[in-house]
Design a protein around this motif. Structure first.
Motif, PDB file in Angstrom:
ATOM      1  N   GLN A  39       0.829  -1.206   0.000  1.00 51.04           N
ATOM      2  CA  GLN A  39       0.000   0.000   0.000  1.00 51.04           C
ATOM      3  C   GLN A  39       0.867   1.262   0.000  1.00 51.04           C
ATOM      4  O   GLN A  39       0.617   2.214  -0.745  1.00 51.04           O
ATOM      5  N   ALA A  40       1.900   1.275   0.832  1.00 55.31           N
ATOM      6  CA  ALA A  40       2.798   2.428   0.875  1.00 55.31           C
ATOM      7  C   ALA A  40       3.552   2.566  -0.446  1.00 55.31           C
ATOM      8  O   ALA A  40       3.714   3.675  -0.968  1.00 55.31           O
ATOM      9  N   GLN A  41       4.000   1.447  -0.981  1.00 56.33           N
ATOM     10  CA  GLN A  41       4.725   1.482  -2.249  1.00 56.33           C
ATOM     11  C   GLN A  41       3.868   2.078  -3.357  1.00 56.33           C
ATOM     12  O   GLN A  41       4.342   2.900  -4.154  1.00 56.33           O
ATOM     13  N   ALA A  42       2.611   1.685  -3.405  1.00 58.35           N
ATOM     14  CA  ALA A  42       1.709   2.195  -4.443  1.00 58.35           C
ATOM     15  C   ALA A  42       1.487   3.695  -4.291  1.00 58.35           C
ATOM     16  O   ALA A  42       1.498   4.445  -5.278  1.00 58.35           O
ATOM     17  N   ALA A  43       1.282   4.138  -3.063  1.00 51.92           N
ATOM     18  CA  ALA A  43       1.039   5.559  -2.820  1.00 51.92           C
ATOM     19  C   ALA A  43       2.265   6.394  -3.163  1.00 51.92           C
ATOM     20  O   ALA A  43       2.163   7.477  -3.762  1.00 51.92           O
ATOM     21  N   ILE A  44       3.438   5.901  -2.794  1.00 53.36           N
ATOM     22  CA  ILE A  44       4.674   6.635  -3.061  1.00 53.36           C
ATOM     23  C   ILE A  44       4.973   6.655  -4.556  1.00 53.36           C
ATOM     24  O   ILE A  44       5.392   7.688  -5.108  1.00 53.36           O
ATOM     25  N   SER A  45       4.731   5.557  -5.247  1.00 54.94           N
ATOM     26  CA  SER A  45       4.951   5.506  -6.691  1.00 54.94           C
ATOM     27  C   SER A  45       4.018   6.452  -7.426  1.00 54.94           C
ATOM     28  O   SER A  45       4.401   7.056  -8.439  1.00 54.94           O
ATOM     29  N   ALA A  46       2.806   6.603  -6.915  1.00 53.29           N
ATOM     30  CA  ALA A  46       1.865   7.543  -7.525  1.00 53.29           C
ATOM     31  C   ALA A  46       2.313   8.987  -7.308  1.00 53.29           C
ATOM     32  O   ALA A  46       2.123   9.850  -8.176  1.00 53.29           O
ATOM     33  N   LEU A  47       2.910   9.249  -6.159  1.00 58.38           N
ATOM     34  CA  LEU A  47       3.342  10.607  -5.830  1.00 58.38           C
ATOM     35  C   LEU A  47       4.664  10.950  -6.512  1.00 58.38           C
ATOM     36  O   LEU A  47       4.845  12.073  -7.008  1.00 58.38           O
ATOM     37  N   LEU A  48       5.579   9.984  -6.568  1.00 59.40           N
ATOM     38  CA  LEU A  48       6.885  10.175  -7.204  1.00 59.40           C
ATOM     39  C   LEU A  48       7.068   9.080  -8.256  1.00 59.40           C
ATOM     40  O   LEU A  48       7.827   8.128  -8.049  1.00 59.40           O
ATOM     41  N   PRO A  49       6.389   9.186  -9.401  1.00 57.58           N
ATOM     42  CA  PRO A  49       6.368   8.073 -10.358  1.00 57.58           C
ATOM     43  C   PRO A  49       7.719   7.728 -10.966  1.00 57.58           C
ATOM     44  O   PRO A  49       7.920   6.598 -11.404  1.00 57.58           O
ATOM     45  N   ASN A  50       8.635   8.658 -11.008  1.00 61.66           N
ATOM     46  CA  ASN A  50       9.936   8.400 -11.632  1.00 61.66           C
ATOM     47  C   ASN A  50      11.088   8.593 -10.647  1.00 61.66           C
ATOM     48  O   ASN A  50      12.192   8.982 -11.030  1.00 61.66           O
ATOM     49  N   GLU A  51      10.825   8.301  -9.387  1.00 59.32           N
ATOM     50  CA  GLU A  51      11.818   8.587  -8.351  1.00 59.32           C
ATOM     51  C   GLU A  51      11.662   7.593  -7.205  1.00 59.32           C
ATOM     52  O   GLU A  51      10.568   7.441  -6.659  1.00 59.32           O
ATOM     53  N   ASP A  52      12.735   6.903  -6.847  1.00 56.14           N
ATOM     54  CA  ASP A  52      12.662   6.013  -5.704  1.00 56.14           C
ATOM     55  C   ASP A  52      13.116   6.749  -4.445  1.00 56.14           C
ATOM     56  O   ASP A  52      13.517   7.919  -4.498  1.00 56.14           O
ATOM     57  N   LEU A  53      13.063   6.080  -3.305  1.00 55.82           N
ATOM     58  CA  LEU A  53      13.388   6.747  -2.052  1.00 55.82           C
ATOM     59  C   LEU A  53      14.872   7.072  -1.938  1.00 55.82           C
ATOM     60  O   LEU A  53      15.250   8.012  -1.235  1.00 55.82           O
ATOM     61  N   ALA A  54      15.723   6.317  -2.609  1.00 58.45           N
ATOM     62  CA  ALA A  54      17.146   6.640  -2.604  1.00 58.45           C
ATOM     63  C   ALA A  54      17.378   8.006  -3.248  1.00 58.45           C
ATOM     64  O   ALA A  54      18.137   8.837  -2.730  1.00 58.45           O
ATOM     65  N   GLU A  55      16.710   8.261  -4.354  1.00 66.53           N
ATOM     66  CA  GLU A  55      16.840   9.557  -5.009  1.00 66.53           C
ATOM     67  C   GLU A  55      16.177  10.649  -4.182  1.00 66.53           C
ATOM     68  O   GLU A  55      16.720  11.746  -4.019  1.00 66.53           O
ATOM     69  N   ALA A  56      15.005  10.368  -3.651  1.00 70.31           N
ATOM     70  CA  ALA A  56      14.278  11.359  -2.857  1.00 70.31           C
ATOM     71  C   ALA A  56      15.061  11.785  -1.627  1.00 70.31           C
ATOM     72  O   ALA A  56      14.963  12.935  -1.174  1.00 70.31           O
ATOM     73  N   SER A  57      15.857  10.880  -1.083  1.00 71.08           N
ATOM     74  CA  SER A  57      16.517  11.123   0.201  1.00 71.08           C
ATOM     75  C   SER A  57      17.501  12.283   0.179  1.00 71.08           C
ATOM     76  O   SER A  57      17.753  12.917   1.199  1.00 71.08           O
ATOM     77  N   THR A  58      18.090  12.576  -0.965  1.00 71.85           N
ATOM     78  CA  THR A  58      19.122  13.615  -1.039  1.00 71.85           C
ATOM     79  C   THR A  58      18.581  14.965  -1.494  1.00 71.85           C
ATOM     80  O   THR A  58      19.315  15.962  -1.484  1.00 71.85           O
ATOM     81  N   TYR A  59      17.322  15.027  -1.877  1.00 74.36           N
ATOM     82  CA  TYR A  59      16.748  16.250  -2.441  1.00 74.36           C
ATOM     83  C   TYR A  59      16.906  17.471  -1.527  1.00 74.36           C
ATOM     84  O   TYR A  59      17.321  18.541  -1.985  1.00 74.36           O
ATOM     85  N   PRO A  60      16.604  17.378  -0.224  1.00 70.06           N
ATOM     86  CA  PRO A  60      16.732  18.569   0.623  1.00 70.06           C
ATOM     87  C   PRO A  60      18.152  19.116   0.713  1.00 70.06           C
ATOM     88  O   PRO A  60      18.330  20.330   0.905  1.00 70.06           O
TER      89      PRO A  60
END
Length: 256
Positions: A39-60
């Motif tokens: 469920q979390a994976q689906a929600a996160i993929s919908a919010l960040l369709p071309n970005e995994d959490l490894a990429e998201a982690s460095t954004y700030p």
């Protein structure tokens, strides 16, 4: 008056510090990705369709040079907390400008909100992943005396640096592994018992653990190399694993 002084201490922490560096943050995000519920994976993929959490982690951290007022004036304190020695986070609380705990709470509200825009939710998700990683780096729970180890100068493997930088990146980078190699190496050593024991979404617990480690990692000698690596790299690896599991636990809880 005490709250005011804590605010001053927090402001003295350089906004240019990073936690774990890009390799460490990506490791925490990649480990978290492996432990998301469907469920979390689906929600996160919908919010960040071309970005995994490894990429998201460095954004700030990557946005720190953005001239926008949010990044230059407001977001700096979101990366750390300040707790003097002998105190706990509940005793001290957050300064007026906020800190990692208050920012985590606000971004969680945004992610849960039915009224927040997709763009705001994307930013909130990236910050949540990043902040949880930050709070597991022991020197991002600094005591307010040396900017989280930035002013504590050391010589690490014959190179001048500071203790904060050693813990952000140099301990990890000394092994010359990519973040995917680190993720594979550490993931193999996370047992089901580890996952169950580490599952907590309370940042006060993470901070208390970081404070305990923080108080043990200041070397007596300023020249450090193999002995320091031997004694403290296992601690850094453990914190990366714990951060990854807790990012997943936190997001699974939001999307349950």
């Amino acid at each position: 008056m005490y709250k005011f002084m804590i605010g001053v201490l927090a402001l003295s922490f350089s906004v240019n510090v990073l936690a774990w560096g890009q390799i460490g943050h990506r490791v925490t995000g990649a480990i978290a990705q492996q432990h998301l519920t469907a469920q979390a994976q689906a929600a996160i993929s919908a919010l960040l369709p071309n970005e995994d959490l490894a990429e998201a982690s460095t954004y700030p951290d990557e946005m720190r040079s953005n001239p926008d007022e949010f990044w230059q004036k407001k977001a700096g304190p979101f990366h750390y907390v300040t707790i003097p020695r002998g105190k706990t986070y509940p005793q001290v609380g957050a300064p007026e400008e906020g800190d990692g705990v208050t920012a985590l709470s606000k971004f969680t509200e945004t992610l849960k909100s039915s009224e927040a825009s997709k763009e705001d939710k994307q930013l909130a998700l990236r910050f949540i992943v990043h902040i949880i990683g930050d709070l597991h780096q022991p020197l991002h729970a600094g005591d307010g005396t040396d900017r989280g180890g930035n002013d504590f100068k050391v010589n690490f493997f014959w190179q001048d640096t500071n203790l904060h930088r050693v813990w952000d990146s140099e301990l990890i980078e000394q092994r010359k592994l990519s973040y995917t190699e680190w993720t594979e190496k550490l993931s193999r050593k996370i047992s089901e018992q580890n996952v169950e024991r580490w599952k907590t979404t309370d940042p006060k617990v993470w901070i208390a653990e970081s404070i305990k480690i923080r108080n043990e990692i200041y070397p007596e000698e300023k020249s450090i190399s193999w002995d320091y690596l031997y004694n403290h790299l296992p601690q850094a690896q453990e914190r990366l694993k714990m951060a990854g599991i807790r990012i997943a636990t936190y997001l699974n809880d939001i999307y349950k």
